[in-house]
Write a protein that holds these residues in place. Structure first.
Motif, PDB file in Angstrom:
ATOM      1  N   ILE A   1      66.748  76.533  31.066  1.00 49.42           N
ATOM      2  CA  ILE A   1      67.123  75.139  31.278  1.00 49.42           C
ATOM      3  C   ILE A   1      68.616  74.943  31.012  1.00 49.42           C
ATOM      4  O   ILE A   1      69.304  74.249  31.759  1.00 49.42           O
ATOM      5  CB  ILE A   1      66.260  74.186  30.418  1.00 49.42           C
ATOM      6  N   GLU A   2      69.129  75.580  29.979  1.00 46.42           N
ATOM      7  CA  GLU A   2      70.569  75.514  29.718  1.00 46.42           C
ATOM      8  C   GLU A   2      71.348  76.098  30.888  1.00 46.42           C
ATOM      9  O   GLU A   2      72.387  75.559  31.290  1.00 46.42           O
ATOM     10  CB  GLU A   2      70.916  76.272  28.437  1.00 46.42           C
ATOM     11  N   ALA A   3      70.871  77.212  31.435  1.00 47.69           N
ATOM     12  CA  ALA A   3      71.542  77.852  32.567  1.00 47.69           C
ATOM     13  C   ALA A   3      71.526  76.946  33.795  1.00 47.69           C
ATOM     14  O   ALA A   3      72.532  76.818  34.500  1.00 47.69           O
ATOM     15  CB  ALA A   3      70.878  79.194  32.879  1.00 47.69           C
ATOM     16  N   ILE A   4      70.390  76.310  34.055  1.00 48.53           N
ATOM     17  CA  ILE A   4      70.281  75.404  35.203  1.00 48.53           C
ATOM     18  C   ILE A   4      71.222  74.221  35.020  1.00 48.53           C
ATOM     19  O   ILE A   4      71.965  73.861  35.931  1.00 48.53           O
ATOM     20  CB  ILE A   4      68.829  74.921  35.391  1.00 48.53           C
ATOM     21  N   ARG A   5      71.215  73.620  33.845  1.00 47.45           N
ATOM     22  CA  ARG A   5      72.070  72.455  33.595  1.00 47.45           C
ATOM     23  C   ARG A   5      73.559  72.828  33.692  1.00 47.45           C
ATOM     24  O   ARG A   5      74.367  72.072  34.221  1.00 47.45           O
ATOM     25  CB  ARG A   5      71.758  71.836  32.243  1.00 47.45           C
ATOM     26  N   PHE A   6      73.908  73.996  33.187  1.00 48.10           N
ATOM     27  CA  PHE A   6      75.292  74.451  33.264  1.00 48.10           C
ATOM     28  C   PHE A   6      75.720  74.616  34.719  1.00 48.10           C
ATOM     29  O   PHE A   6      76.796  74.174  35.124  1.00 48.10           O
ATOM     30  CB  PHE A   6      75.469  75.774  32.498  1.00 48.10           C
ATOM     31  N   ARG A   7      74.850  75.246  35.522  1.00 47.52           N
ATOM     32  CA  ARG A   7      75.168  75.452  36.942  1.00 47.52           C
ATOM     33  C   ARG A   7      75.257  74.114  37.677  1.00 47.52           C
ATOM     34  O   ARG A   7      76.119  73.931  38.538  1.00 47.52           O
ATOM     35  CB  ARG A   7      74.128  76.360  37.589  1.00 47.52           C
ATOM     36  N   MET A   8      74.373  73.188  37.333  1.00 52.89           N
ATOM     37  CA  MET A   8      74.429  71.852  37.938  1.00 52.89           C
ATOM     38  C   MET A   8      75.777  71.200  37.639  1.00 52.89           C
ATOM     39  O   MET A   8      76.398  70.607  38.521  1.00 52.89           O
ATOM     40  CB  MET A   8      73.293  70.974  37.393  1.00 52.89           C
ATOM     41  N   GLU A   9      76.224  71.313  36.402  1.00 55.29           N
ATOM     42  CA  GLU A   9      77.512  70.740  36.007  1.00 55.29           C
ATOM     43  C   GLU A   9      78.653  71.397  36.781  1.00 55.29           C
ATOM     44  O   GLU A   9      79.560  70.711  37.273  1.00 55.29           O
ATOM     45  CB  GLU A   9      77.718  70.909  34.502  1.00 55.29           C
ATOM     46  N   GLN A  10      78.601  72.723  36.900  1.00 53.93           N
ATOM     47  CA  GLN A  10      79.644  73.446  37.634  1.00 53.93           C
ATOM     48  C   GLN A  10      79.743  72.974  39.077  1.00 53.93           C
ATOM     49  O   GLN A  10      80.837  72.859  39.621  1.00 53.93           O
ATOM     50  CB  GLN A  10      79.355  74.949  37.643  1.00 53.93           C
ATOM     51  N   LEU A  11      78.585  72.746  39.697  1.00 54.95           N
ATOM     52  CA  LEU A  11      78.553  72.390  41.117  1.00 54.95           C
ATOM     53  C   LEU A  11      78.537  70.886  41.364  1.00 54.95           C
ATOM     54  O   LEU A  11      78.505  70.455  42.522  1.00 54.95           O
ATOM     55  CB  LEU A  11      77.322  73.031  41.778  1.00 54.95           C
ATOM     56  N   GLY A  12      78.519  70.097  40.299  1.00 59.08           N
ATOM     57  CA  GLY A  12      78.478  68.648  40.453  1.00 59.08           C
ATOM     58  C   GLY A  12      77.161  68.158  41.030  1.00 59.08           C
ATOM     59  O   GLY A  12      77.129  67.189  41.785  1.00 59.08           O
ATOM     60  N   LEU A  13      76.065  68.817  40.665  1.00 58.71           N
ATOM     61  CA  LEU A  13      74.739  68.467  41.193  1.00 58.71           C
ATOM     62  C   LEU A  13      74.045  67.457  40.296  1.00 58.71           C
ATOM     63  O   LEU A  13      74.274  67.412  39.090  1.00 58.71           O
ATOM     64  CB  LEU A  13      73.858  69.713  41.315  1.00 58.71           C
ATOM     65  N   GLU A  14      73.172  66.683  40.890  1.00 60.36           N
ATOM     66  CA  GLU A  14      72.299  65.767  40.162  1.00 60.36           C
ATOM     67  C   GLU A  14      70.883  66.327  40.220  1.00 60.36           C
ATOM     68  O   GLU A  14      70.592  67.241  40.995  1.00 60.36           O
ATOM     69  CB  GLU A  14      72.352  64.387  40.809  1.00 60.36           C
ATOM     70  N   ASP A  15      69.997  65.743  39.412  1.00 62.28           N
ATOM     71  CA  ASP A  15      68.612  66.212  39.367  1.00 62.28           C
ATOM     72  C   ASP A  15      67.997  66.292  40.767  1.00 62.28           C
ATOM     73  O   ASP A  15      67.333  67.265  41.106  1.00 62.28           O
ATOM     74  CB  ASP A  15      67.753  65.297  38.492  1.00 62.28           C
ATOM     75  N   LYS A  16      68.226  65.294  41.582  1.00 64.30           N
ATOM     76  CA  LYS A  16      67.628  65.240  42.924  1.00 64.30           C
ATOM     77  C   LYS A  16      68.055  66.419  43.794  1.00 64.30           C
ATOM     78  O   LYS A  16      67.336  66.808  44.710  1.00 64.30           O
ATOM     79  CB  LYS A  16      67.974  63.927  43.613  1.00 64.30           C
ATOM     80  N   ASP A  17      69.206  67.011  43.491  1.00 64.92           N
ATOM     81  CA  ASP A  17      69.697  68.139  44.275  1.00 64.92           C
ATOM     82  C   ASP A  17      68.900  69.420  44.029  1.00 64.92           C
ATOM     83  O   ASP A  17      69.058  70.402  44.760  1.00 64.92           O
ATOM     84  CB  ASP A  17      71.177  68.391  43.985  1.00 64.92           C
ATOM     85  N   LEU A  18      68.046  69.414  43.006  1.00 61.80           N
ATOM     86  CA  LEU A  18      67.232  70.592  42.698  1.00 61.80           C
ATOM     87  C   LEU A  18      65.899  70.595  43.431  1.00 61.80           C
ATOM     88  O   LEU A  18      65.159  71.579  43.361  1.00 61.80           O
ATOM     89  CB  LEU A  18      66.987  70.687  41.194  1.00 61.80           C
ATOM     90  N   VAL A  19      65.582  69.526  44.134  1.00 61.96           N
ATOM     91  CA  VAL A  19      64.298  69.440  44.851  1.00 61.96           C
ATOM     92  C   VAL A  19      64.081  70.638  45.775  1.00 61.96           C
ATOM     93  O   VAL A  19      62.991  71.222  45.774  1.00 61.96           O
ATOM     94  CB  VAL A  19      64.156  68.087  45.598  1.00 61.96           C
ATOM     95  N   PRO A  20      65.079  71.087  46.541  1.00 60.16           N
ATOM     96  CA  PRO A  20      64.841  72.244  47.418  1.00 60.16           C
ATOM     97  C   PRO A  20      64.481  73.533  46.663  1.00 60.16           C
ATOM     98  O   PRO A  20      63.872  74.434  47.219  1.00 60.16           O
ATOM     99  CB  PRO A  20      66.173  72.418  48.159  1.00 60.16           C
TER     100      PRO A  20
END
Length: 122
Positions: A58-77
């Motif tokens: 979860i830390e890895a996912i959140r870190f990558r989201m921050e790096q890419l400027g992603l929001e939760d909804k962007d993880l749906v795919p």
């Protein structure tokens, strides 16, 4: 060249300081050889005394989201529905093999991080 084993944190600091002095050494010189030997010794000391452990998934996912400027909804795919994304990020649902593959392939998150065990919250 007076090189000795690195046994303590102080030895390591001294070796790092010397490496900094030698950083621009030209190849095929005594200084460059000293740089290579000291670098190897520091690496061995730090691997033994300061082991690196990948972050939990979860830390890895959140870190990558921050790096890419992603929001939760962007993880749906990668994870499925919005509710499933929410459950995963809140640690209420574990990652499936398919989710792990999707995250690794799509977001380039390390498999070492994604397969690490982590605590789920009930």
């Amino acid at each position: 060249m007076n090189i000795k084993p690195i046994k303590t944190a102080e030895d390591n600091r001294a070796a790092l300081a010397r490496i900094e002095q030698l950083w621009d050494a030209e190849p095929n010189t005594a200084e460059f050889d000293e740089l290579e030997v000291l670098s190897t010794l520091v690496e061995a000391f730090e691997e033994a005394n300061y082991p690196f452990s990948p972050p939990d998934p979860i830390e890895a996912i959140r870190f990558r989201m921050e790096q890419l400027g992603l929001e939760d909804k962007d993880l749906v795919p990668y994870l499925g529905t919005r509710s499933r994304v929410s459950e995963v990020l809140k640690r209420k649902r574990g990652l499936t093999l398919t989710m792990i593959r999707n995250l690794n392939k799509g977001l380039k998150i390390s498999l070492d991080s994604l397969v690490k065990e982590y605590q789920l919250v009930n």
